[in-house]
Design a protein around this motif. Structure first.
Motif, PDB file in Angstrom:
ATOM      1  N   ILE A  36       0.843  -1.206   0.000  1.00  0.00           N
ATOM      2  CA  ILE A  36       0.000   0.000   0.000  1.00  0.00           C
ATOM      3  C   ILE A  36       0.876   1.254   0.000  1.00  0.00           C
ATOM      4  O   ILE A  36       0.622   2.215  -0.734  1.00  0.00           O
ATOM      5  CB  ILE A  36      -0.941  -0.009   1.226  1.00  0.00           C
ATOM      6  CG1 ILE A  36      -2.005  -1.095   1.068  1.00  0.00           C
ATOM      7  CG2 ILE A  36      -1.595   1.353   1.406  1.00  0.00           C
ATOM      8  CD1 ILE A  36      -2.886  -1.264   2.296  1.00  0.00           C
ATOM      9  N   THR A  37       1.917   1.241   0.810  1.00  0.00           N
ATOM     10  CA  THR A  37       2.821   2.390   0.877  1.00  0.00           C
ATOM     11  C   THR A  37       3.471   2.652  -0.473  1.00  0.00           C
ATOM     12  O   THR A  37       3.558   3.801  -0.933  1.00  0.00           O
ATOM     13  CB  THR A  37       3.904   2.150   1.944  1.00  0.00           C
ATOM     14  OG1 THR A  37       3.278   1.933   3.207  1.00  0.00           O
ATOM     15  CG2 THR A  37       4.847   3.345   2.055  1.00  0.00           C
ATOM     16  N   PHE A  38       3.931   1.584  -1.128  1.00  0.00           N
ATOM     17  CA  PHE A  38       4.616   1.731  -2.417  1.00  0.00           C
ATOM     18  C   PHE A  38       3.660   2.300  -3.476  1.00  0.00           C
ATOM     19  O   PHE A  38       4.006   3.232  -4.211  1.00  0.00           O
ATOM     20  CB  PHE A  38       5.160   0.373  -2.866  1.00  0.00           C
ATOM     21  CG  PHE A  38       6.003   0.437  -4.108  1.00  0.00           C
ATOM     22  CD1 PHE A  38       7.325   0.851  -4.043  1.00  0.00           C
ATOM     23  CD2 PHE A  38       5.477   0.099  -5.339  1.00  0.00           C
ATOM     24  CE1 PHE A  38       8.104   0.925  -5.180  1.00  0.00           C
ATOM     25  CE2 PHE A  38       6.240   0.169  -6.492  1.00  0.00           C
ATOM     26  CZ  PHE A  38       7.563   0.581  -6.410  1.00  0.00           C
ATOM     27  N   ILE A  39       2.460   1.753  -3.535  1.00  0.00           N
ATOM     28  CA  ILE A  39       1.483   2.232  -4.525  1.00  0.00           C
ATOM     29  C   ILE A  39       1.064   3.668  -4.212  1.00  0.00           C
ATOM     30  O   ILE A  39       1.042   4.540  -5.097  1.00  0.00           O
ATOM     31  CB  ILE A  39       0.248   1.301  -4.541  1.00  0.00           C
ATOM     32  CG1 ILE A  39       0.646  -0.082  -5.053  1.00  0.00           C
ATOM     33  CG2 ILE A  39      -0.868   1.890  -5.395  1.00  0.00           C
ATOM     34  CD1 ILE A  39      -0.413  -1.143  -4.846  1.00  0.00           C
ATOM     35  N   GLY A  40       0.738   3.925  -2.952  1.00  0.00           N
ATOM     36  CA  GLY A  40       0.306   5.267  -2.562  1.00  0.00           C
ATOM     37  C   GLY A  40       1.376   6.308  -2.809  1.00  0.00           C
ATOM     38  O   GLY A  40       1.085   7.413  -3.283  1.00  0.00           O
ATOM     39  N   PHE A  41       2.630   5.933  -2.538  1.00  0.00           N
ATOM     40  CA  PHE A  41       3.713   6.891  -2.730  1.00  0.00           C
ATOM     41  C   PHE A  41       3.844   7.282  -4.208  1.00  0.00           C
ATOM     42  O   PHE A  41       3.940   8.467  -4.538  1.00  0.00           O
ATOM     43  CB  PHE A  41       5.040   6.305  -2.235  1.00  0.00           C
ATOM     44  CG  PHE A  41       6.200   7.201  -2.538  1.00  0.00           C
ATOM     45  CD1 PHE A  41       6.520   8.243  -1.698  1.00  0.00           C
ATOM     46  CD2 PHE A  41       6.948   7.033  -3.703  1.00  0.00           C
ATOM     47  CE1 PHE A  41       7.550   9.116  -2.006  1.00  0.00           C
ATOM     48  CE2 PHE A  41       7.975   7.893  -4.007  1.00  0.00           C
ATOM     49  CZ  PHE A  41       8.282   8.932  -3.158  1.00  0.00           C
ATOM     50  N   ASN A  42       3.854   6.292  -5.084  1.00  0.00           N
ATOM     51  CA  ASN A  42       4.025   6.597  -6.510  1.00  0.00           C
ATOM     52  C   ASN A  42       2.857   7.399  -7.069  1.00  0.00           C
ATOM     53  O   ASN A  42       3.046   8.291  -7.903  1.00  0.00           O
ATOM     54  CB  ASN A  42       4.211   5.296  -7.304  1.00  0.00           C
ATOM     55  CG  ASN A  42       5.623   4.771  -7.188  1.00  0.00           C
ATOM     56  OD1 ASN A  42       6.557   5.352  -7.727  1.00  0.00           O
ATOM     57  ND2 ASN A  42       5.801   3.682  -6.453  1.00  0.00           N
ATOM     58  N   LEU A  43       1.640   7.079  -6.603  1.00  0.00           N
ATOM     59  CA  LEU A  43       0.484   7.839  -7.073  1.00  0.00           C
ATOM     60  C   LEU A  43       0.527   9.279  -6.561  1.00  0.00           C
ATOM     61  O   LEU A  43       0.041  10.200  -7.218  1.00  0.00           O
ATOM     62  CB  LEU A  43      -0.810   7.151  -6.622  1.00  0.00           C
ATOM     63  CG  LEU A  43      -2.116   7.722  -7.180  1.00  0.00           C
ATOM     64  CD1 LEU A  43      -2.102   7.713  -8.708  1.00  0.00           C
ATOM     65  CD2 LEU A  43      -3.322   6.933  -6.662  1.00  0.00           C
ATOM     66  N   THR A  44       1.144   9.476  -5.395  1.00  0.00           N
ATOM     67  CA  THR A  44       1.232  10.831  -4.842  1.00  0.00           C
ATOM     68  C   THR A  44       2.252  11.677  -5.589  1.00  0.00           C
ATOM     69  O   THR A  44       1.970  12.822  -5.976  1.00  0.00           O
ATOM     70  CB  THR A  44       1.626  10.776  -3.349  1.00  0.00           C
ATOM     71  OG1 THR A  44       0.684   9.978  -2.650  1.00  0.00           O
ATOM     72  CG2 THR A  44       1.651  12.174  -2.745  1.00  0.00           C
ATOM     73  N   PHE A  45       3.427  11.130  -5.804  1.00  0.00           N
ATOM     74  CA  PHE A  45       4.533  11.993  -6.224  1.00  0.00           C
ATOM     75  C   PHE A  45       4.902  11.886  -7.702  1.00  0.00           C
ATOM     76  O   PHE A  45       5.489  12.826  -8.237  1.00  0.00           O
ATOM     77  CB  PHE A  45       5.767  11.719  -5.342  1.00  0.00           C
ATOM     78  CG  PHE A  45       5.542  12.132  -3.912  1.00  0.00           C
ATOM     79  CD1 PHE A  45       5.506  13.470  -3.567  1.00  0.00           C
ATOM     80  CD2 PHE A  45       5.316  11.185  -2.919  1.00  0.00           C
ATOM     81  CE1 PHE A  45       5.270  13.864  -2.261  1.00  0.00           C
ATOM     82  CE2 PHE A  45       5.080  11.570  -1.614  1.00  0.00           C
ATOM     83  CZ  PHE A  45       5.051  12.913  -1.281  1.00  0.00           C
ATOM     84  N   PHE A  46       4.597  10.773  -8.375  1.00  0.00           N
ATOM     85  CA  PHE A  46       4.984  10.724  -9.788  1.00  0.00           C
ATOM     86  C   PHE A  46       4.259  11.784 -10.622  1.00  0.00           C
ATOM     87  O   PHE A  46       4.880  12.432 -11.485  1.00  0.00           O
ATOM     88  CB  PHE A  46       4.755   9.326 -10.378  1.00  0.00           C
ATOM     89  CG  PHE A  46       5.425   9.164 -11.705  1.00  0.00           C
ATOM     90  CD1 PHE A  46       6.777   8.839 -11.781  1.00  0.00           C
ATOM     91  CD2 PHE A  46       4.730   9.372 -12.890  1.00  0.00           C
ATOM     92  CE1 PHE A  46       7.417   8.725 -13.009  1.00  0.00           C
ATOM     93  CE2 PHE A  46       5.360   9.268 -14.124  1.00  0.00           C
ATOM     94  CZ  PHE A  46       6.707   8.939 -14.178  1.00  0.00           C
TER      95      PHE A  46
END
Length: 551
Positions: free
Chosen positions: A433-443
């Protein structure tokens, strides 16, 4: 042995650093590095969630282009709260002061750090600095941003700059004392046989980090002192109206703050080296190169501050030199990534929670590092300066890199810290969840920044809304990834299975004592006879080496 003696023996055998004394006083006046590490852990989590709430409000504000949730002045204070607390009260102390405090003496086979009283003093300084900073927020906040750029911060801002500067100033002394303590501990308190070339790579990274802490932090302290001096008595250091030079502030600030990036990421690299070796059951490929690349990053980190100032008016020749030096930092960083990848090759990989975080770290750090090359290039940097491209790059290194490493390390050493196992499936779910959420936030912020969306604006052009909607949605998912571990870690304290001495079958002295360790770590001083990461070679690898006539 009679029944009473057996009972007393049983009690002694189950005593550890957590239950040797339960009183509040025993925690507040402890000199045990393990308890001080936990005090830091609770403290930084507290500051992290305040900073995260400020970030959540910012993302809600940016959901619509008009900026209709908070006023511009409030938005300025929110990103100052987020930046100051997240950088100085979470990212910088996170791994060194928590995991470092807990495991460095254990990894060295020592009873404690070299100066236990100074270790406790550093935590009190950290808390006092954090308290003063929070007070400055409560009485009205600061609107300068975490960089405190002058002459705005020293002459024109009407917010509580001096109060917040004092808080950061005091916390800086905590960092210096921690770094000094670790350097002396690593030099003087290694177990017999634990030579420099047998040290765990986490120790090497912490050694390099400590050198930066001791050498760079005083520059920040002087810079903040000068801001307070100019603001209170108008002495004319940074304000051009008084004969000062605002560019001087940027030189001083970034001389500390760029090495500070490596204070945050080097410990993460050390954690990842431990995780990659353990969960691929292999020695780290090119141990010596990985160890010395930490020192190379620390040294080069002092030489690249000028790449933050390409558009400040510094000379073109200075810009070219800083650009070249910034490219050089990529070499030792790439050495680490290459060697981690080579270690994974033909390894017996186990996708436990810490390993998922470590693999996530490698991916996000690589992307963050490659976009850093864009920013080190003069022409590209001019195009994306002060845009969301910079925000995305910074967060890919600091959050995608450091926070994932911190989470990986916390899961890895959690059984040693608490004596309990966490629910593995929940850990894996949280990491994903952290990995997916992070990429959706910052990419999406890379794209928005490249297209020209400026940072630090509470309203923006409508064409950028889609990227901000994606970022806000990603931040919501990322928040779940951060909160979930708190619940299952707390659950594990009461209901988790008891951990054995070495639940991961890992190498390293910290796994040769009880979980949780006794008050003084080891019953007897351990003797080291081999390198820390000496995992047995796999059968297929043995065969391969035999065929290739490699020893």
């Amino acid at each position: 042995m009679n029944a009473a003696q057996e009972f007393n023996f049983s009690i002694e055998a189950t005593k550890n650093y957590l239950n040797v004394n339960y009183s509040v006083k025993s925690w507040l006046f402890t000199r045990d590095h393990k308890r001080i590490g936990l005090l830091y852990l609770f403290s930084i989590i507290f500051f992290f969630f305040i900073a995260a709430m400020a970030a959540a409000l910012m993302r809600l504000e940016l959901l619509t282009p008009e900026g209709d949730l908070v006023l511009a002045d409030t938005y300025n204070k929110l990103f100052t709260i987020h930046g100051v607390l997240m950088v100085w009260f979470f990212l910088i102390p996170s791994i060194p002061a928590t995991l470092g405090n807990f495991v460095i003496p254990l990894m060295l086979g020592a009873r404690d750090v070299a100066f236990p009283r100074i270790n406790l003093l550093s935590w009190y300084l950290f808390i006092f600095g954090g308290g003063v900073t929070l007070y400055s927020i409560i009485i009205g906040g600061v609107d300068t941003g975490w960089t405190f750029y002058t002459p705005y911060s020293s002459a024109y801002s009407n917010s509580y700059v001096v109060m917040m500067v004092v808080g950061v100033f005091v916390a800086g002394f905590s960092s210096i004392l921690t770094g000094l303590n670790f350097i002396v501990t690593i030099h003087k308190m290694r177990a017999p046989g634990l030579t420099w070339m047998r040290l765990p790579l986490f120790i090497w990274s912490m050694y390099a980090t400590s050198l930066i802490l001791v050498l760079a932090t005083p520059v920040l302290a002087i810079t903040l002192f000068l801001i307070a001096l100019e603001r209170l008595w108008q002495v004319g250091i940074f304000n051009p109206a008084l004969g000062g030079d605002p560019i001087l502030f940027q030189h001083l600030f970034w001389f500390y703050s760029h090495p500070a990036v490596y204070i945050m990421i080097l410990p993460g690299m050390g954690v990842v080296s431990e995780l990659i070796a353990c969960f691929s059951r292999k020695q780290i490929f090119g141990y010596t190169f990985v160890a010395f690349s930490s020192l190379a990053i620390a040294v080069l980190g002092f030489l690249v501050w000028g790449h933050h100032m390409f558009v400040s008016g510094q000379s073109v020749y200075a810009g070219m030199i800083f650009s070249l030096l910034s490219f050089l930092v990529a070499i030792p960083s790439a050495v680490k990534v290459f060697n981690w990848t080579a270690t994974l090759y033909r390894g017996s990989i186990s996708l436990k929670t810490p390993m998922i975080y470590a693999l996530g770290f490698i991916g996000l750090f690589t992307l963050g590092g490659m976009t850093g090359i864009f920013l080190a290039t003069l022409g590209v940097d001019v195009h994306v300066t002060d845009t969301y491209f910079v925000i995305a790059h910074f967060h890919y290194i600091m959050v995608g890199g450091m926070v994932l490493a911190f989470m990986g390390g916390l899961h890895y050493w959690w059984p040693k810290i608490t004596g309990r196992l966490y629910p593995e499936k929940m850990g894996q779910l949280s990491a994903l969840i952290t990995f997916i959420g992070f990429n959706l936030t910052f990419f999406p912020q890379f794209i928005a920044g490249y297209l020209g969306m400026p940072r630090r604006y509470h309203a923006y052009a409508a064409e950028f809304q889609i990227y901000n909607v994606l970022s806000t949605a990603g931040a919501s998912i990322l928040g779940v990834g951060y909160v979930l571990p708190i619940f299952y870690f707390l659950w594990s304290l009461w209901f988790g299975k008891k951990a054995s001495m070495n639940p991961w079958d890992a190498r390293g002295l910290e796994w040769q004592t009880a979980s949780p360790p006794s008050q003084y770590n080891f019953e007897q001083t351990p003797i080291v006879t081999e390198q820390t990461h000496a995992y047995p070679l796999l059968t297929s690898e043995k065969t391969l080496r035999k065929v290739m006539h490699v020893r």
